[in-house]
Write a protein that holds these residues in place. Structure first.
Motif, PDB file in Angstrom:
ATOM      1  N   PHE A  31       0.871  -1.171   0.000  1.00 51.14           N
ATOM      2  CA  PHE A  31       0.000   0.000   0.000  1.00 51.14           C
ATOM      3  C   PHE A  31       0.905   1.217   0.000  1.00 51.14           C
ATOM      4  O   PHE A  31       1.626   1.461   0.975  1.00 51.14           O
ATOM      5  CB  PHE A  31      -0.928  -0.004   1.219  1.00 51.14           C
ATOM      6  N   LEU A  32       0.888   1.958  -1.098  1.00 51.65           N
ATOM      7  CA  LEU A  32       1.811   3.055  -1.323  1.00 51.65           C
ATOM      8  C   LEU A  32       3.233   2.522  -1.181  1.00 51.65           C
ATOM      9  O   LEU A  32       3.639   1.658  -1.945  1.00 51.65           O
ATOM     10  CB  LEU A  32       1.516   4.217  -0.379  1.00 51.65           C
ATOM     11  N   ARG A  33       3.984   2.970  -0.193  1.00 56.77           N
ATOM     12  CA  ARG A  33       5.361   2.478  -0.038  1.00 56.77           C
ATOM     13  C   ARG A  33       5.516   1.568   1.157  1.00 56.77           C
ATOM     14  O   ARG A  33       6.622   1.257   1.569  1.00 56.77           O
ATOM     15  CB  ARG A  33       6.317   3.649   0.100  1.00 56.77           C
ATOM     16  N   ARG A  34       4.385   1.157   1.731  1.00 55.04           N
ATOM     17  CA  ARG A  34       4.431   0.331   2.938  1.00 55.04           C
ATOM     18  C   ARG A  34       3.918  -1.070   2.645  1.00 55.04           C
ATOM     19  O   ARG A  34       3.155  -1.289   1.711  1.00 55.04           O
ATOM     20  CB  ARG A  34       3.552   0.940   4.032  1.00 55.04           C
ATOM     21  N   ASN A  35       4.357  -1.986   3.468  1.00 52.52           N
ATOM     22  CA  ASN A  35       3.799  -3.337   3.452  1.00 52.52           C
ATOM     23  C   ASN A  35       2.859  -3.471   4.645  1.00 52.52           C
ATOM     24  O   ASN A  35       3.237  -3.159   5.778  1.00 52.52           O
ATOM     25  CB  ASN A  35       4.900  -4.397   3.559  1.00 52.52           C
ATOM     26  N   LEU A  36       1.634  -3.922   4.398  1.00 56.56           N
ATOM     27  CA  LEU A  36       0.643  -4.113   5.447  1.00 56.56           C
ATOM     28  C   LEU A  36       0.255  -5.576   5.521  1.00 56.56           C
ATOM     29  O   LEU A  36       0.278  -6.279   4.506  1.00 56.56           O
ATOM     30  CB  LEU A  36      -0.609  -3.267   5.166  1.00 56.56           C
ATOM     31  N   LYS A  37      -0.142  -6.020   6.701  1.00 54.51           N
ATOM     32  CA  LYS A  37      -0.577  -7.400   6.868  1.00 54.51           C
ATOM     33  C   LYS A  37      -2.091  -7.475   6.710  1.00 54.51           C
ATOM     34  O   LYS A  37      -2.823  -6.614   7.202  1.00 54.51           O
ATOM     35  CB  LYS A  37      -0.194  -7.935   8.245  1.00 54.51           C
ATOM     36  N   ARG A  38      -2.544  -8.511   6.027  1.00 59.62           N
ATOM     37  CA  ARG A  38      -3.962  -8.792   5.892  1.00 59.62           C
ATOM     38  C   ARG A  38      -4.200 -10.226   6.360  1.00 59.62           C
ATOM     39  O   ARG A  38      -3.408 -11.127   6.102  1.00 59.62           O
ATOM     40  CB  ARG A  38      -4.441  -8.652   4.444  1.00 59.62           C
ATOM     41  N   TRP A  39      -5.316 -10.412   7.036  1.00 63.64           N
ATOM     42  CA  TRP A  39      -5.695 -11.716   7.562  1.00 63.64           C
ATOM     43  C   TRP A  39      -6.993 -12.145   6.895  1.00 63.64           C
ATOM     44  O   TRP A  39      -7.703 -11.327   6.320  1.00 63.64           O
ATOM     45  CB  TRP A  39      -5.888 -11.625   9.075  1.00 63.64           C
ATOM     46  N   PHE A  40      -7.309 -13.417   6.993  1.00 68.05           N
ATOM     47  CA  PHE A  40      -8.530 -13.928   6.392  1.00 68.05           C
ATOM     48  C   PHE A  40      -9.380 -14.617   7.438  1.00 68.05           C
ATOM     49  O   PHE A  40      -8.864 -15.347   8.282  1.00 68.05           O
ATOM     50  CB  PHE A  40      -8.209 -14.910   5.263  1.00 68.05           C
ATOM     51  N   CYS A  41     -10.652 -14.368   7.365  1.00 62.85           N
ATOM     52  CA  CYS A  41     -11.617 -15.005   8.245  1.00 62.85           C
ATOM     53  C   CYS A  41     -12.377 -16.019   7.398  1.00 62.85           C
ATOM     54  O   CYS A  41     -13.055 -15.653   6.437  1.00 62.85           O
ATOM     55  CB  CYS A  41     -12.557 -13.952   8.830  1.00 62.85           C
ATOM     56  N   LEU A  42     -12.199 -17.269   7.722  1.00 53.92           N
ATOM     57  CA  LEU A  42     -12.823 -18.348   6.968  1.00 53.92           C
ATOM     58  C   LEU A  42     -14.083 -18.805   7.703  1.00 53.92           C
ATOM     59  O   LEU A  42     -14.013 -19.197   8.865  1.00 53.92           O
ATOM     60  CB  LEU A  42     -11.844 -19.516   6.825  1.00 53.92           C
ATOM     61  N   PHE A  43     -15.217 -18.705   7.027  1.00 51.84           N
ATOM     62  CA  PHE A  43     -16.484 -19.207   7.550  1.00 51.84           C
ATOM     63  C   PHE A  43     -16.809 -20.457   6.748  1.00 51.84           C
ATOM     64  O   PHE A  43     -16.788 -20.418   5.519  1.00 51.84           O
ATOM     65  CB  PHE A  43     -17.611 -18.187   7.340  1.00 51.84           C
ATOM     66  N   ASN A  44     -17.088 -21.555   7.428  1.00 51.25           N
ATOM     67  CA  ASN A  44     -17.475 -22.749   6.682  1.00 51.25           C
ATOM     68  C   ASN A  44     -18.765 -23.325   7.249  1.00 51.25           C
ATOM     69  O   ASN A  44     -19.003 -23.295   8.450  1.00 51.25           O
ATOM     70  CB  ASN A  44     -16.359 -23.799   6.652  1.00 51.25           C
ATOM     71  N   CYS A  45     -19.590 -23.808   6.334  1.00 50.11           N
ATOM     72  CA  CYS A  45     -20.836 -24.449   6.727  1.00 50.11           C
ATOM     73  C   CYS A  45     -20.481 -25.807   7.323  1.00 50.11           C
ATOM     74  O   CYS A  45     -19.750 -26.590   6.718  1.00 50.11           O
ATOM     75  CB  CYS A  45     -21.736 -24.620   5.507  1.00 50.11           C
ATOM     76  N   LEU A  46     -20.982 -26.078   8.508  1.00 52.60           N
ATOM     77  CA  LEU A  46     -20.614 -27.325   9.175  1.00 52.60           C
ATOM     78  C   LEU A  46     -21.294 -28.548   8.570  1.00 52.60           C
ATOM     79  O   LEU A  46     -20.814 -29.663   8.744  1.00 52.60           O
ATOM     80  CB  LEU A  46     -20.937 -27.228  10.670  1.00 52.60           C
ATOM     81  N   THR A  47     -22.401 -28.367   7.865  1.00 55.35           N
ATOM     82  CA  THR A  47     -23.078 -29.532   7.292  1.00 55.35           C
ATOM     83  C   THR A  47     -22.664 -29.791   5.848  1.00 55.35           C
ATOM     84  O   THR A  47     -22.476 -30.932   5.460  1.00 55.35           O
ATOM     85  CB  THR A  47     -24.612 -29.377   7.371  1.00 55.35           C
ATOM     86  N   THR A  48     -22.501 -28.744   5.036  1.00 56.66           N
ATOM     87  CA  THR A  48     -22.141 -28.957   3.631  1.00 56.66           C
ATOM     88  C   THR A  48     -20.667 -28.732   3.351  1.00 56.66           C
ATOM     89  O   THR A  48     -20.201 -29.054   2.264  1.00 56.66           O
ATOM     90  CB  THR A  48     -22.943 -28.012   2.714  1.00 56.66           C
TER      91      THR A  48
END
Length: 181
Positions: A31-48
């Motif tokens: 981002f511009l001249r910086r490095n930023l950390k991004r995380w992911f939130c994983l939602f999963n259906c428990l039945t399918t």
């Protein structure tokens, strides 16, 4: 092994009625001249075992609630949300554990209670309870590596890549494929 949770065995329900939640990452974006950390939130259906992935800007409570709100806007209200309790996250970085432990869990529970969502934690000593989420995290990381191939990331590329990963995971057969035409 103990019995499966009741949420995994319920049929005749809409997808994402009962969900598992897990965080994974970080991935560095330019981002511009910086490095930023991004995380992911994983939602999963428990039945399918269908998957929905949201990009989180940080690991604070507000970021999680934002990801959950975007999930609900697209997939509908879940009845039950099951997640790790922060002490047994299998993350690559200790930073994830530290941030999850700092979450204002009462605020999240009260926000979910307003939406009539029950939030449950896996027991701290039972990592096998979150086995589905952990396996899907491995699949996401594998597909991310294959799609990105060491390219530098921006937020746009990262969001597009996560949509492709989600599409790839959800394209797999969810039940046994029959040979019978």
């Amino acid at each position: 092994m103990a019995d499966l949770p009741r949420e995994r065995l319920v049929d005749q329900m809409f997808p994402f009625t009962h969900i598992g939640v897990n965080y994974f990452g970080p991935f560095e974006v330019k981002f511009l001249r910086r490095n930023l950390k991004r995380w992911f939130c994983l939602f999963n259906c428990l039945t399918t075992r269908a998957v929905h992935i949201e990009v989180a800007q940080s690991l604070d409570t507000e970021s999680y609630l934002g990801a959950l709100t975007r999930f609900i806007a697209r997939r509908g209200f879940p009845n039950t949300s099951i997640s790790d309790n922060g002490t047994n996250f299998v993350g690559k970085v200790n930073e994830l554990k530290a941030f999850i432990n700092k979450w204002d869990k009462t605020k999240i529970e009260s926000d979910l209670a307003k939406k009539k969502v029950v939030w449950k934690f896996n027991p701290p000593g039972a990592q096998h309870f979150g086995g589905i989420c952990e396996r899907l995290v491995q699949s996401c990381n594998k597909f991310m590596t294959a799609i990105l191939d060491n390219r530098s990331l921006t937020d746009k590329v990262l969001n597009t890549t996560m949509c492709l990963v989600e599409q790839t995971i959800n394209a797999r057969p969810l039940t046994a494929v029959s040979d019978d035409p």
